[in-house]
Design a protein around this motif. Structure first.
Motif, short mmCIF file in Angstrom:
data_model
loop_
_atom_site.label_atom_id
_atom_site.label_comp_id
_atom_site.label_asym_id
_atom_site.label_seq_id
_atom_site.Cartn_x
_atom_site.Cartn_y
_atom_site.Cartn_z
N ALA A 56 45.23 -11.85 -17.78
CA ALA A 56 44.73 -10.47 -17.80
C ALA A 56 44.73 -9.97 -19.25
O ALA A 56 45.53 -10.40 -20.06
CB ALA A 56 45.59 -9.56 -16.94
N ALA A 57 43.80 -9.08 -19.54
CA ALA A 57 43.71 -8.52 -20.89
C ALA A 57 43.13 -7.12 -20.81
O ALA A 57 42.45 -6.78 -19.83
CB ALA A 57 42.83 -9.40 -21.78
N THR A 58 43.41 -6.32 -21.81
CA THR A 58 42.76 -5.02 -21.95
C THR A 58 42.18 -4.94 -23.36
O THR A 58 42.78 -5.45 -24.31
CB THR A 58 43.72 -3.84 -21.71
OG1 THR A 58 44.81 -3.94 -22.63
CG2 THR A 58 44.23 -3.81 -20.30
N VAL A 59 41.04 -4.31 -23.45
CA VAL A 59 40.38 -4.11 -24.73
C VAL A 59 40.03 -2.63 -24.83
O VAL A 59 39.28 -2.11 -24.00
CB VAL A 59 39.10 -4.97 -24.86
CG1 VAL A 59 38.40 -4.70 -26.18
CG2 VAL A 59 39.43 -6.45 -24.70
N GLY A 60 40.59 -1.97 -25.83
CA GLY A 60 40.27 -0.56 -26.07
C GLY A 60 39.12 -0.46 -27.04
O GLY A 60 39.09 -1.15 -28.06
N HIS A 72 36.76 7.11 -25.81
CA HIS A 72 37.57 5.90 -25.72
C HIS A 72 37.41 5.29 -24.34
O HIS A 72 37.57 5.97 -23.33
CB HIS A 72 39.04 6.21 -25.99
CG HIS A 72 39.89 4.99 -25.97
ND1 HIS A 72 39.94 4.10 -27.04
CD2 HIS A 72 40.68 4.47 -25.02
CE1 HIS A 72 40.75 3.11 -26.73
NE2 HIS A 72 41.21 3.31 -25.51
N LEU A 73 37.08 4.00 -24.30
CA LEU A 73 36.99 3.25 -23.06
C LEU A 73 37.97 2.09 -23.13
O LEU A 73 38.21 1.54 -24.20
CB LEU A 73 35.58 2.69 -22.82
CG LEU A 73 34.55 3.66 -22.23
CD1 LEU A 73 34.23 4.80 -23.15
CD2 LEU A 73 33.30 2.91 -21.87
N THR A 74 38.54 1.74 -21.99
CA THR A 74 39.44 0.60 -21.91
C THR A 74 38.88 -0.36 -20.89
O THR A 74 38.69 -0.01 -19.73
CB THR A 74 40.86 1.04 -21.48
OG1 THR A 74 41.34 2.00 -22.43
CG2 THR A 74 41.80 -0.16 -21.44
N TYR A 75 38.58 -1.57 -21.35
CA TYR A 75 38.05 -2.61 -20.47
C TYR A 75 39.23 -3.45 -19.97
O TYR A 75 39.96 -4.01 -20.78
CB TYR A 75 37.06 -3.50 -21.22
CG TYR A 75 35.80 -2.77 -21.63
CD1 TYR A 75 34.67 -2.84 -20.84
CD2 TYR A 75 35.76 -2.01 -22.79
CE1 TYR A 75 33.50 -2.18 -21.21
CE2 TYR A 75 34.61 -1.34 -23.16
CZ TYR A 75 33.49 -1.43 -22.37
OH TYR A 75 32.35 -0.77 -22.72
N ASP A 87 37.05 -6.46 -15.02
CA ASP A 87 37.59 -6.13 -13.71
C ASP A 87 37.60 -4.62 -13.47
O ASP A 87 37.64 -4.18 -12.33
CB ASP A 87 39.00 -6.70 -13.57
CG ASP A 87 39.47 -6.71 -12.14
OD1 ASP A 87 38.72 -7.20 -11.27
OD2 ASP A 87 40.58 -6.21 -11.88
N ASP A 88 37.55 -3.85 -14.52
CA ASP A 88 37.47 -2.39 -14.41
C ASP A 88 37.22 -1.83 -15.80
O ASP A 88 37.43 -2.51 -16.81
CB ASP A 88 38.75 -1.80 -13.84
CG ASP A 88 38.55 -0.42 -13.22
OD1 ASP A 88 37.41 0.09 -13.21
OD2 ASP A 88 39.55 0.16 -12.74
N ILE A 89 36.76 -0.59 -15.86
CA ILE A 89 36.59 0.12 -17.13
C ILE A 89 37.22 1.49 -16.95
O ILE A 89 36.92 2.20 -15.99
CB ILE A 89 35.10 0.27 -17.52
CG1 ILE A 89 34.42 -1.10 -17.58
CG2 ILE A 89 34.98 1.00 -18.86
CD1 ILE A 89 32.91 -1.04 -17.79
N GLY A 90 38.11 1.85 -17.88
CA GLY A 90 38.72 3.18 -17.87
C GLY A 90 38.05 4.05 -18.91
O GLY A 90 37.77 3.60 -20.03
N TYR A 91 37.80 5.30 -18.55
CA TYR A 91 37.11 6.24 -19.43
C TYR A 91 38.04 7.40 -19.75
O TYR A 91 38.50 8.09 -18.84
CB TYR A 91 35.85 6.80 -18.77
CG TYR A 91 34.92 5.74 -18.24
CD1 TYR A 91 33.94 5.19 -19.06
CD2 TYR A 91 35.01 5.29 -16.92
CE1 TYR A 91 33.09 4.21 -18.58
CE2 TYR A 91 34.16 4.31 -16.44
CZ TYR A 91 33.21 3.78 -17.27
OH TYR A 91 32.36 2.81 -16.78
N ALA A 92 38.32 7.64 -21.03
CA ALA A 92 39.05 8.82 -21.47
C ALA A 92 37.99 9.77 -22.01
O ALA A 92 37.44 9.56 -23.09
CB ALA A 92 40.06 8.47 -22.55
N LEU A 93 37.66 10.79 -21.24
CA LEU A 93 36.55 11.68 -21.58
C LEU A 93 36.97 12.75 -22.57
O LEU A 93 38.16 13.08 -22.71
CB LEU A 93 35.99 12.30 -20.31
CG LEU A 93 35.54 11.27 -19.25
CD1 LEU A 93 35.03 11.98 -18.01
CD2 LEU A 93 34.49 10.35 -19.81
#
Length: 107
Positions: A56-60, A72-75, A87-93
């Motif tokens: 697993a990994a996260t990329v900001g 800022h998005l986190t993959y 596997d998902d994308i996080g959005y900091a609006l």
């Protein structure tokens, strides 16, 4: 239709995890551009941070918009079939709200 990778089965298979593909297949609605949250006038992209722990990994990622704002998005990535897949994308609006791709398509 403006859905990019979502409308191309080959691209979906290369980019998304099996779990996310199932969620996309069951979704009633899919965002037009989940990779940049449909931000207008993207002028810059910076990889802010990357963390990996085996499978697993996260990329900001920070996107600069033409109006000077940054988003800022986190993959979230998983290692499947010897390749990294989203596997998902996080959005900091900008307004302080946070959401995820999985959350948006599960409504």
């Amino acid at each position: 239709n403006g859905l990019g990778a979502f409308s191309d089965p080959s691209a979906r298979q290369r980019l998304f995890s099996r779990s996310l593909l199932r969620a996309i297949g069951a979704a009633a609605e899919i965002p037009a551009d989940p990779f940049s949250d449909s931000s207008p006038h993207l002028v810059d992209l910076k990889v802010a941070a990357t963390f990996e722990n085996g499978t697993a990994a996260t990329v900001g990622v920070d996107f600069a918009r033409g109006d000077g704002a940054r988003e800022h998005l986190t993959y979230a990535l998983v290692l499947e079939r010897r390749e990294w897949r989203i596997d998902d994308i996080g959005y900091a609006l900008l307004g302080g709200e946070n959401r995820t791709l999985r959350g948006m398509i599960s409504r």
